[in-house]
Design an enzyme around this catalytic site. Structure first.
Site, PDB file in Angstrom:
ATOM      1  N   ARG A  47      35.643  51.448  36.526  1.00 16.01           N
ATOM      2  CA  ARG A  47      35.579  50.002  36.477  1.00 16.01           C
ATOM      3  C   ARG A  47      37.468  49.421  36.517  1.00 16.01           C
ATOM      4  NH1 ARG A  47      31.286  46.661  33.484  1.00 16.01           N
ATOM      5  NH2 ARG A  47      33.226  45.783  32.643  1.00 16.01           N
ATOM      6  N   ARG A  58      44.593  41.078  46.244  1.00 18.11           N
ATOM      7  CA  ARG A  58      44.999  39.745  46.003  1.00 18.11           C
ATOM      8  C   ARG A  58      46.583  39.702  46.309  1.00 18.11           C
ATOM      9  NH1 ARG A  58      43.026  35.953  46.837  1.00 18.11           N
ATOM     10  NH2 ARG A  58      41.486  35.884  44.881  1.00 18.11           N
ATOM     11  N   HIS A  61      47.188  39.596  50.098  1.00 19.70           N
ATOM     12  CA  HIS A  61      47.015  38.112  50.339  1.00 19.70           C
ATOM     13  C   HIS A  61      48.419  37.490  50.250  1.00 19.70           C
ATOM     14  CE1 HIS A  61      42.336  37.883  49.430  1.00 19.70           C
ATOM     15  NE2 HIS A  61      42.694  38.175  50.509  1.00 19.70           N
ATOM     16  N   GLY A  88      43.665  52.764  30.502  1.00 22.02           N
ATOM     17  CA  GLY A  88      43.809  52.194  29.287  1.00 22.02           C
ATOM     18  C   GLY A  88      44.631  53.311  28.243  1.00 22.02           C
ATOM     19  N   SER A  89      43.859  54.433  28.136  1.00 21.64           N
ATOM     20  CA  SER A  89      44.279  55.465  27.281  1.00 21.64           C
ATOM     21  C   SER A  89      45.403  56.300  28.055  1.00 21.64           C
ATOM     22  CB  SER A  89      43.234  56.461  27.201  1.00 21.64           C
ATOM     23  OG  SER A  89      43.111  57.156  28.665  1.00 21.64           O
ATOM     24  N   SER A 150      35.191  47.354  28.304  1.00 22.43           N
ATOM     25  CA  SER A 150      35.106  46.331  28.755  1.00 22.43           C
ATOM     26  C   SER A 150      36.255  45.273  29.023  1.00 22.43           C
ATOM     27  CB  SER A 150      34.012  45.516  28.832  1.00 22.43           C
ATOM     28  OG  SER A 150      32.451  46.404  28.986  1.00 22.43           O
ATOM     29  N   GLU A 153      39.186  46.317  31.250  1.00 23.47           N
ATOM     30  CA  GLU A 153      38.981  46.207  32.444  1.00 23.47           C
ATOM     31  C   GLU A 153      38.862  44.761  32.961  1.00 23.47           C
ATOM     32  OE1 GLU A 153      35.055  47.803  31.984  1.00 23.47           O
ATOM     33  OE2 GLU A 153      36.257  49.972  31.862  1.00 23.47           O
ATOM     34  N   ASP A 161      45.492  38.605  38.429  1.00 26.18           N
ATOM     35  CA  ASP A 161      45.469  37.261  39.024  1.00 26.18           C
ATOM     36  C   ASP A 161      46.862  36.582  38.480  1.00 26.18           C
ATOM     37  OD1 ASP A 161      43.312  37.484  40.799  1.00 26.18           O
ATOM     38  OD2 ASP A 161      41.947  36.805  39.137  1.00 26.18           O
TER      39      ASP A 161
END
Length: 186
Positions: A47, A58, A61, A88-89, A150, A153, A161
């Site tokens: 994920r 993005r 773009h 993450g780890s 979660s 991610e 963004d």
């Protein structure tokens, strides 16, 4: 059992907490690396990779040449390029191998993760910490009620963004002009 409203509130509060505790100096360093790179590559798994793919899209773009490691049209990395690792780890084997390989070609490496003392620190020129809970239970971590990782991610996706919005604002990019970079075979 929580309701949809309660679950949504929990998730958004966790994301707000994690993103508001990211070090802005680290973010500025990453933006500087992105801006000076000829090409920007992304690597992650699961994920996290999905979040990185969205960030790559993005930034494309915004006119940045982006590539996800393993895509069929991936060019060679050089000393003029940047590899952004999402982990993450900082211990996931595939990104570690790719970061090591990128350093062999003198590319710059940026790690976005939760653990500043991970194995990835050997390769990272820049580190951005998203302070979510990890195995090391470091001070300042945002603990989550969500399953697995979660929160990392989700925070990574919105972090991307935020980077894009910062780039738009710093470069005074007219939002309407961005449509020239948007996919048009849809």
């Amino acid at each position: 059992m929580s309701t949809y409203t309660e679950a949504t509130k929990q998730i958004t509060e966790e994301i707000t907490s994690s993103l508001s505790n990211v070090d802005s100096e680290q973010v500025d360093q990453l933006l500087e690396e992105i801006n000076k790179a000829e090409k920007v590559f992304f690597v992650g798994v699961g994920r996290v990779l999905l979040s990185l793919q969205a960030i790559a899209k993005r930034l494309a773009h915004l006119g940045v040449q982006t590539y996800v490691v393993g895509q069929i049209t991936e060019p060679a990395i050089t000393d003029k390029d940047l590899l952004i690792v999402g982990s993450g780890s900082g211990e996931t084997q595939f990104p570690l191998i790719i970061a090591s390989k990128a350093k062999q070609y003198n590319a710059r490496v940026a790690h976005i993760g939760a653990n500043p003392d991970s194995s990835m620190s050997e390769y990272a020129d820049v580190f951005v910490r998203i302070p979510v809970s990890s195995k090391i239970d470091a001070p300042g971590e945002v603990h989550s009620q969500q399953p697995m990782k979660s929160l990392f991610e989700q925070s990574l996706l919105l972090f991307g963004d935020s980077l894009a919005l910062m780039m738009v604002n710093k470069k005074n990019i007219e939002l309407q002009s961005l449509w020239e970079y948007h996919a048009n075979l849809e």
